[in-house]
Motif scaffolding. Structure first.
Motif, PDB file in Angstrom:
ATOM      1  N   ALA A 150      56.730  41.558  39.680  1.00  0.00           N
ATOM      2  CA  ALA A 150      57.409  40.262  39.593  1.00  0.00           C
ATOM      3  C   ALA A 150      57.051  39.403  40.800  1.00  0.00           C
ATOM      4  O   ALA A 150      56.951  39.896  41.927  1.00  0.00           O
ATOM      5  N   GLY A 151      56.830  38.139  40.551  1.00  0.00           N
ATOM      6  CA  GLY A 151      56.527  37.210  41.631  1.00  0.00           C
ATOM      7  C   GLY A 151      55.072  37.083  41.974  1.00  0.00           C
ATOM      8  O   GLY A 151      54.686  36.294  42.840  1.00  0.00           O
ATOM      9  N   SER A 152      54.199  37.878  41.302  1.00  0.00           N
ATOM     10  CA  SER A 152      52.761  37.776  41.590  1.00  0.00           C
ATOM     11  C   SER A 152      52.228  36.426  41.101  1.00  0.00           C
ATOM     12  O   SER A 152      52.603  35.940  40.044  1.00  0.00           O
ATOM     13  N   LEU A 153      51.346  35.837  41.916  1.00  0.00           N
ATOM     14  CA  LEU A 153      50.767  34.544  41.583  1.00  0.00           C
ATOM     15  C   LEU A 153      49.295  34.696  41.219  1.00  0.00           C
ATOM     16  O   LEU A 153      48.593  35.561  41.749  1.00  0.00           O
ATOM     17  N   GLY A 154      48.839  33.843  40.304  1.00  0.00           N
ATOM     18  CA  GLY A 154      47.424  33.820  39.978  1.00  0.00           C
ATOM     19  C   GLY A 154      46.592  33.381  41.174  1.00  0.00           C
ATOM     20  O   GLY A 154      47.060  32.639  42.039  1.00  0.00           O
ATOM     21  N   ARG A 155      45.329  33.852  41.195  1.00  0.00           N
ATOM     22  CA  ARG A 155      44.437  33.497  42.305  1.00  0.00           C
ATOM     23  C   ARG A 155      43.135  32.950  41.710  1.00  0.00           C
ATOM     24  O   ARG A 155      42.146  33.671  41.542  1.00  0.00           O
ATOM     25  N   PRO A 156      43.125  31.660  41.394  1.00  0.00           N
ATOM     26  CA  PRO A 156      41.947  31.053  40.745  1.00  0.00           C
ATOM     27  C   PRO A 156      40.656  31.269  41.523  1.00  0.00           C
ATOM     28  O   PRO A 156      39.583  31.364  40.936  1.00  0.00           O
ATOM     29  N   ARG A 157      40.775  31.315  42.867  1.00  0.00           N
ATOM     30  CA  ARG A 157      39.568  31.518  43.677  1.00  0.00           C
ATOM     31  C   ARG A 157      38.886  32.824  43.300  1.00  0.00           C
ATOM     32  O   ARG A 157      37.651  32.878  43.106  1.00  0.00           O
ATOM     33  N   LEU A 158      39.654  33.910  43.212  1.00  0.00           N
ATOM     34  CA  LEU A 158      39.074  35.206  42.869  1.00  0.00           C
ATOM     35  C   LEU A 158      38.648  35.258  41.404  1.00  0.00           C
ATOM     36  O   LEU A 158      37.643  35.898  41.067  1.00  0.00           O
ATOM     37  N   ASP A 159      39.405  34.592  40.532  1.00  0.00           N
ATOM     38  CA  ASP A 159      39.007  34.546  39.124  1.00  0.00           C
ATOM     39  C   ASP A 159      37.627  33.899  38.981  1.00  0.00           C
ATOM     40  O   ASP A 159      36.765  34.392  38.247  1.00  0.00           O
ATOM     41  N   ARG A 160      37.429  32.787  39.684  1.00  0.00           N
ATOM     42  CA  ARG A 160      36.126  32.095  39.606  1.00  0.00           C
ATOM     43  C   ARG A 160      35.026  32.975  40.184  1.00  0.00           C
ATOM     44  O   ARG A 160      33.920  33.049  39.628  1.00  0.00           O
ATOM     45  N   LEU A 161      35.318  33.627  41.308  1.00  0.00           N
ATOM     46  CA  LEU A 161      34.316  34.479  41.951  1.00  0.00           C
ATOM     47  C   LEU A 161      33.901  35.622  41.019  1.00  0.00           C
ATOM     48  O   LEU A 161      32.703  35.906  40.854  1.00  0.00           O
ATOM     49  N   LEU A 162      34.867  36.291  40.392  1.00  0.00           N
ATOM     50  CA  LEU A 162      34.539  37.378  39.476  1.00  0.00           C
ATOM     51  C   LEU A 162      33.732  36.868  38.279  1.00  0.00           C
ATOM     52  O   LEU A 162      32.766  37.507  37.848  1.00  0.00           O
ATOM     53  N   SER A 163      34.113  35.714  37.744  1.00  0.00           N
ATOM     54  CA  SER A 163      33.360  35.150  36.616  1.00  0.00           C
ATOM     55  C   SER A 163      31.925  34.872  37.009  1.00  0.00           C
ATOM     56  O   SER A 163      30.981  35.138  36.244  1.00  0.00           O
ATOM     57  N   GLU A 164      31.718  34.324  38.212  1.00  0.00           N
ATOM     58  CA  GLU A 164      30.359  34.036  38.673  1.00  0.00           C
ATOM     59  C   GLU A 164      29.551  35.320  38.843  1.00  0.00           C
ATOM     60  O   GLU A 164      28.369  35.385  38.478  1.00  0.00           O
ATOM     61  N   LEU A 165      30.186  36.358  39.397  1.00  0.00           N
ATOM     62  CA  LEU A 165      29.476  37.623  39.587  1.00  0.00           C
ATOM     63  C   LEU A 165      29.104  38.256  38.251  1.00  0.00           C
ATOM     64  O   LEU A 165      28.006  38.805  38.087  1.00  0.00           O
ATOM     65  N   PHE A 166      30.004  38.166  37.266  1.00  0.00           N
ATOM     66  CA  PHE A 166      29.719  38.750  35.967  1.00  0.00           C
ATOM     67  C   PHE A 166      28.644  37.972  35.209  1.00  0.00           C
ATOM     68  O   PHE A 166      28.112  38.469  34.218  1.00  0.00           O
ATOM     69  N   GLU A 167      28.329  36.768  35.659  1.00  0.00           N
ATOM     70  CA  GLU A 167      27.197  36.061  35.064  1.00  0.00           C
ATOM     71  C   GLU A 167      25.875  36.732  35.436  1.00  0.00           C
ATOM     72  O   GLU A 167      24.885  36.638  34.709  1.00  0.00           O
ATOM     73  N   THR A 168      25.861  37.408  36.588  1.00  0.00           N
ATOM     74  CA  THR A 168      24.637  38.038  37.086  1.00  0.00           C
ATOM     75  C   THR A 168      24.658  39.554  36.933  1.00  0.00           C
ATOM     76  O   THR A 168      23.655  40.175  36.623  1.00  0.00           O
ATOM     77  N   TYR A 169      25.827  40.152  37.159  1.00  0.00           N
ATOM     78  CA  TYR A 169      25.955  41.606  37.149  1.00  0.00           C
ATOM     79  C   TYR A 169      26.859  42.042  35.994  1.00  0.00           C
ATOM     80  O   TYR A 169      27.829  41.363  35.672  1.00  0.00           O
ATOM     81  N   SER A 170      26.546  43.190  35.414  1.00  0.00           N
ATOM     82  CA  SER A 170      27.453  43.737  34.400  1.00  0.00           C
ATOM     83  C   SER A 170      28.515  44.619  35.047  1.00  0.00           C
ATOM     84  O   SER A 170      29.519  44.945  34.410  1.00  0.00           O
ATOM     85  N   VAL A 171      28.303  45.012  36.301  1.00  0.00           N
ATOM     86  CA  VAL A 171      29.260  45.867  37.001  1.00  0.00           C
ATOM     87  C   VAL A 171      29.626  45.221  38.331  1.00  0.00           C
ATOM     88  O   VAL A 171      28.751  44.849  39.120  1.00  0.00           O
ATOM     89  N   VAL A 172      30.925  45.086  38.565  1.00  0.00           N
ATOM     90  CA  VAL A 172      31.440  44.580  39.834  1.00  0.00           C
ATOM     91  C   VAL A 172      32.416  45.616  40.376  1.00  0.00           C
ATOM     92  O   VAL A 172      33.225  46.179  39.627  1.00  0.00           O
ATOM     93  N   GLU A 173      32.340  45.861  41.662  1.00  0.00           N
ATOM     94  CA  GLU A 173      33.219  46.843  42.291  1.00  0.00           C
ATOM     95  C   GLU A 173      34.049  46.148  43.370  1.00  0.00           C
ATOM     96  O   GLU A 173      33.524  45.360  44.159  1.00  0.00           O
ATOM     97  N   ILE A 174      35.335  46.451  43.379  1.00  0.00           N
ATOM     98  CA  ILE A 174      36.209  45.992  44.460  1.00  0.00           C
ATOM     99  C   ILE A 174      36.587  47.208  45.283  1.00  0.00           C
ATOM    100  O   ILE A 174      37.244  48.131  44.783  1.00  0.00           O
ATOM    101  N   VAL A 175      36.128  47.236  46.526  1.00  0.00           N
ATOM    102  CA  VAL A 175      36.421  48.344  47.443  1.00  0.00           C
ATOM    103  C   VAL A 175      37.340  47.786  48.532  1.00  0.00           C
ATOM    104  O   VAL A 175      36.915  46.967  49.350  1.00  0.00           O
ATOM    105  N   ALA A 176      38.581  48.215  48.515  1.00  0.00           N
ATOM    106  CA  ALA A 176      39.560  47.667  49.469  1.00  0.00           C
ATOM    107  C   ALA A 176      40.679  48.673  49.664  1.00  0.00           C
ATOM    108  O   ALA A 176      40.899  49.574  48.838  1.00  0.00           O
ATOM    109  N   ALA A 177      41.396  48.511  50.766  1.00  0.00           N
ATOM    110  CA  ALA A 177      42.456  49.435  51.149  1.00  0.00           C
ATOM    111  C   ALA A 177      43.646  49.327  50.193  1.00  0.00           C
ATOM    112  O   ALA A 177      43.808  48.328  49.488  1.00  0.00           O
ATOM    113  N   PRO A 178      44.503  50.356  50.169  1.00  0.00           N
ATOM    114  CA  PRO A 178      45.725  50.258  49.366  1.00  0.00           C
ATOM    115  C   PRO A 178      46.544  49.041  49.798  1.00  0.00           C
ATOM    116  O   PRO A 178      46.619  48.707  50.975  1.00  0.00           O
ATOM    117  N   GLY A 179      47.134  48.391  48.818  1.00  0.00           N
ATOM    118  CA  GLY A 179      47.949  47.229  49.117  1.00  0.00           C
ATOM    119  C   GLY A 179      47.174  45.932  49.193  1.00  0.00           C
ATOM    120  O   GLY A 179      47.756  44.879  49.474  1.00  0.00           O
TER     121      GLY A 179
END
Length: 1008
Positions: free
Chosen positions: A24-53
């Protein structure tokens, strides 16, 4: 129980194949949505490597909603260190997108396939679906190279429209890491996921905090999503370290709750998702009420799906630490309660893992025995082996089910020598009987593991009573050692032993039955490569190529698949390719101890005979024969004797050749192992002829011909007459009216290229050159390109005849014979440029060679026609007729009409001769098959283009005699006389036919 009858692996918990929900309370992040869409235009696989949380899981769900793509979700857990379990979890997550994949993967794994092969099949079933697949918590497979390899294979073979988003805490292990090196995966990290100051401001505003909080929160959290969420809700004044949320979890989340709800959160932290059933199992009758109450609270660090409460990993870690620090015994009790719950819902494999972690080996043994059928069904042998080691030898030896599991595991893990030692020990100690009585399928595994020692294997099969799979293994072993005929069992759908059954059929030359073992559909994967051997030995190259592309790529790299590819090359006369594939098969089998190594060595010896001569072949085959004589594998002894006898005959060691071939023919005949019997019998015919025994030579030649006809393949017989042409001449001379031997090779003038064009994978564009008649042109994906210019077609036709390339200056000379080198070069560049503009085809250069790209896979109908006509020689009767009709179908006129190039005229004359020879054979087949009108039409077609064809007149005279009268036959003779007299020839053959020399009755037809 057998793998075929075992229950399928249970589906993963529902919450693992559904998004965990957005807090509850989570907000959309258009910046990341656009970034992922752009990456998927070039790559079929995208990985997010980040710490818990850092918000990986939340962002994946927000992006899926924003993109509107169909979503498949899989949250990995510790069970996915098993590669086969991971593949089946992926299939469950993909659901309807991978319809039918689970059954095919089961057959793959039960048929000695690997998880990588199952992953390739799963990926291929997705087709061109436009969807998003999220694989969360990939850190669980960090320590499993096998699981990582299965994921890598899956990613390798998914279609372009499928987008895959991997979520992990750390970089993935090898071989997935090679994707980083080759730039085949896009990667996002903590820095990208951290909220910008503007995003922190939006979050603070949505939580109701004042704008003055934005700067302190941003400074203290650095934009870390979990820290921002808690700081926005509870403030930052008293918290010096937002990277450690323990105080927040305790003071702000847990402490305000009623004591019962606090206890509920602590007790249920032993699982990553809490359903109502789990709540009751862990917290008693009150668990249902508490679950409902907490579901309605929408606590921080939790999310809600339709049927589960999911705690954030950081919050769950905090809860578990609290339990471990304050109530360690309670934590153990809760884990035991959860293990009992898992067993109650038949998740026995997860229950076993928990009991093993708790050190309760009694409970682990009980649940492991219950879990074995599911593990067998997905061939999860590494897990079986790990459990057995954890339970200890004493427990294993006391339990027949675990003894059976031990036998299955070491066999299917290809630990062949340990498997044989274990089986011998269990048999000696009397323990194997209990294992087989508990699980009859164990006997097949034990006998298969021992089949390099066939008499020991047969001893086990005689001593114990197994299931239907044991009958198939007995057939496979009997086929190799028996001195009598062995009939195949009626075994349908036994993936575990299907390859054994098909191998026996191959050795016996039962090519029709072997072909029928292939899949009924025309698109799905072929899991048993043996079925290709039927098409190969019938020289159906097009079918072989189609079937080979349907074998999962991972399977093609196995040693035995290399042998099958070597047989494909051998039957299409590509001896260099066959030798190389046999070399690779031998190298791999040396390392693994694979028991068919003697077969590979035997065929390697035959290839030496064909390519380097008799002496190297004898040196190769003699030790193999000595070794096989000690094992008693009669089928392989016969093969070696056959090839060795032919080698002796080539250097005129007639007595030794006759001895070898006589023994091979007698044994093959007695046991009905007929694959190479025509070759051996024809060789024996030559050997006995050289000793002066013409009648015995004829009898053996007749045997060779009859067997080849019955088997539906003349390949072996043709091999013999190529090595020893006198066989054919001798038999043809015995009775001029018996045309079988003279017609053994359909179109003797044909040049069947061993190294034909590469066939492209499905989905690539198809280029087809039609060089015949006035409609000559290039077709692209079945559509006529209207190339128009003859010179472009001449270029393509020339390159099609040289798939490995042709020297550039030689190509220029062929295309522009009247131009000097400089002018020819200019002309060639112009033609190449126009070819690219008109068709998109770009010529490749390899040093001085010019060639078409192998990936292009140009099919030239003249080359295909000649190939089909040459292959018809391997077939009898109606099948030969069908192949001839297929080969003649493209011939709609003269080759490259209008072209006057010397090489074109030479090729045109060659093809005219080949096609006339093929039509003569077709007419004779029509006549023999009771189709005289069709035979007459073919003869008239020949005479229309060549009125001097004496063979066509001879066949036509036979036709008229069959359907007309002596007068009509004489009319044909007069036509022949008139035509041939123009050339100063005498129609002697036609005159003899007109007098009515028929083939003696009682003889088989010319082609069986």
């Amino acid at each position: 129980m057998t793998p075929e009858s075992a229950e399928p692996a249970p589906r993963p918990h529902r919450h693992r194949i559904a998004p965990p929900g957005v807090p509850a309370g989570s907000l959309g992040r258009p910046r990341l949505d656009r970034l992922l869409s752009e990456l998927f235009e070039t790559y079929s696989v995208v990985e997010i490597v980040a710490a818990p949380g850092s918000g990986k899981t939340v962002q994946a769900q927000l992006y899926a909603a924003a993109s509107g793509l169909p979503l498949a979700w899989l949250t990995l857990d510790k069970s996915d260190v098993s590669a086969s379990a991971l593949v089946f979890d992926l299939a469950s997550a993909l659901g309807d997108l991978a319809e039918g994949a689970a059954a095919t993967m089961l057959n793959t794994l039960q048929g000695n396939g690997t998880p990588d092969e199952a992953a390739a099949i799963l990926a291929s079933t997705l087709g061109e679906h436009d969807c998003l697949l999220v694989i969360d918590d990939c850190h669980h497979i960090a320590g499993s190279a096998d699981a990582a390899s299965a994921v890598d294979t899956f990613l390798e073979y998914i279609a372009e429209p499928v987008r895959v988003l991997l979520l992990a805490r750390d970089e993935l292990p090898w071989p997935l890491q090679k994707r980083y090196v080759h730039g085949r995966i896009a990667q996002l990290g903590d820095a990208t996921l951290n909220l910008s100051k503007q995003e922190v401001a939006a979050f603070v505003e949505s939580s109701g905090a004042g704008p003055e909080s934005v700067q302190p929160i941003f400074e203290q959290t650095g934009g870390w999503a979990a820290g921002v969420a808690f700081a926005s809700r509870f403030g930052v004044g008293e918290e010096p370290n937002l990277r450690d949320l323990s105080t927040y979890f305790g003071r702000q989340v847990l402490d305000p709750l009623p004591e019962a709800e606090q206890r509920f959160l602590l007790d249920t932290s032993v699982t990553d998702a809490v359903t109502r059933d789990v709540a009751v199992a862990l917290c008693g009758a009150e668990g249902n009420r508490l679950w409902s109450g907490l579901s309605a609270r929408h606590l921080p660090a939790t999310s809600r799906t339709a049927d589960a409460i999911v705690c954030h990993s950081l919050f769950r870690t905090y809860l578990l630490r609290q339990l471990e620090d304050t109530q360690p015994e309670r934590l153990r009790e809760l884990r035991a309660a959860y293990a009992r719950y898992l067993a109650s819902v038949r998740q026995f494999d997860e229950a076993t893992e928990l009991w093993l972690a708790l050190g309760d080996l009694d409970e682990a043994q009980r649940s492991a025995v219950e879990a074995l059928p599911a593990l067998y069904s997905r061939a999860d042998w590494p897990v079986v082996k790990r459990w057995l080691e954890a339970l200890g030898e004493d427990r294993v030896l006391e339990d027949p089910a675990l003894i059976g599991a031990s036998v299955r595991a070491v066999h299917d893990l290809r630990e062949l020598e340990p498997a044989r030692r274990l089986i011998r020990r269990m048999d000696r100690e009397g323990r194997l009987r209990g294992a087989v009585e508990h699980d009859p399928g164990v006997l097949a595994a034990a006998a298969w593991a021992m089949h390099a020692h066939p008499h020991e294997a047969l001893g086990l099969l005689d001593k114990y009573e197994g299931d239907a799979s044991a009958d198939v293994v007995r057939y496979m072993i009997d086929t190799t050692v028996s001195t009598r005929e062995v009939s195949p069992p009626d075994a349908q759908g036994l993936a575990f032993v299907e390859r054994g059954l098909s191998w026996g059929l191959f050795l016996q030359g039962r090519l029709g039955e072997l072909a029928r073992m292939g899949p009924a559909d025309t698109d799905g994967p072929i899991l048993n490569p043996h079925v290709i051997l039927a098409a190969a030995f019938r020289q159906d190259t097009a079918e072989v190529d189609r079937m080979w592309l349907r074998i999962p790529p991972e399977t093609r790299d196995r040693p035995h698949a290399r042998f099958i590819e070597a047989m494909m090359d051998l039957t299409r006369e590509n001896h260099a390719g066959s030798r190389e594939n046999l070399r690779l098969a031998l190298a791999d089998s040396h390392r693994s101890g694979f028991s068919l190594e003697p077969v590979y060595e035997t065929f390697a010896g035959y290839l030496l005979l064909l390519t380097e001569g008799a002496e190297p072949a004898i040196a190769q085959l003699r030790p193999v024969l000595d070794a096989m004589s000690r094992t008693g594998q009669t089928a392989y002894i016969e093969m070696t004797q056959c090839f060795l006898g032919l080698a002796y005959l080539r250097v005129d060691r007639v007595a030794e050749a006759r001895l070898m071939l006589r023994d091979a023919v007698a044994s093959m005949t007695r046991c009905r192992r007929e694959l190479l019997l025509p070759l051996a019998a024809a060789g024996l015919s030559e050997a006995t002829a050289r000793t002066g025994n013409d009648e015995a030579a004829h009898e053996n030649a007749e045997l060779a011909y009859r067997l080849a006809s019955d088997m539906g393949s003349f390949w072996a017989l043709i091999q013999a007459v190529r090595l020893f042409p006198e066989i054919r001449r001798r038999e043809a001379a015995r009775d001029r009216g018996d045309t079988r031997w003279s017609r053994l090779v359909v179109a003797p003038s044909s040049d069947r290229a061993a190294d034909g064009p590469h066939r492209p994978d499905p989905g690539t564009r198809r280029f087809e050159l039609q060089p015949f008649g006035r409609g000559r042109d290039l077709y692209v994906d079945g559509v006529r390109a209207n190339v128009g210019r003859t010179k472009l077609l001449e270029l393509l036709a020339c390159l099609a005849l040289h798939p490995k390339g042709i020297d550039r200056f030689e190509l220029q000379r062929r295309l522009f014979p009247d131009a000097d080198q400089r002018s020819g070069g200019n002309h060639f560049r112009q033609v190449a440029h126009k070819l690219r503009l008109r068709t998109g085809i770009v010529l490749e250069r390899q040093g001085s060679l010019v060639l078409l790209s192998p990936s292009l896979g140009l099919v030239a109908r003249d080359v295909e026609s000649e190939r089909l006509l040459a292959e018809a020689s391997a077939l009898p009767g109606p099948e030969r007729r069908r192949r001839l009709l297929d080969g003649l179908a493209p011939v709609e006129g003269h080759y490259l009409e209008g072209s006057c190039l010397p090489w074109v005229e030479e090729r045109r004359a060659h093809l005219t001769l080949v096609h006339e020879e093929a039509r003569i054979e077709l007419a004779m087949l029509h006549l023999e098959l009771g189709e005289p009108e069709l035979a007459r039409a073919v003869c008239e077609q020949i005479l229309e283009s060549n009125r001097y064809s004496d063979p066509a007149y001879r066949v036509l005279a036979d036709v008229e005699r069959a359907v007309g009268s002596e007068s009509s036959a004489l009319a044909v003779y007069r036509r022949a006389s008139d035509a041939l007299s123009e050339l100063g020839l005498q129609p002697g053959d036609a005159r003899r036919l007109a007098r009515g020399r028929h083939r003696p009755t009682g003889r088989p037809p010319a082609t069986g």
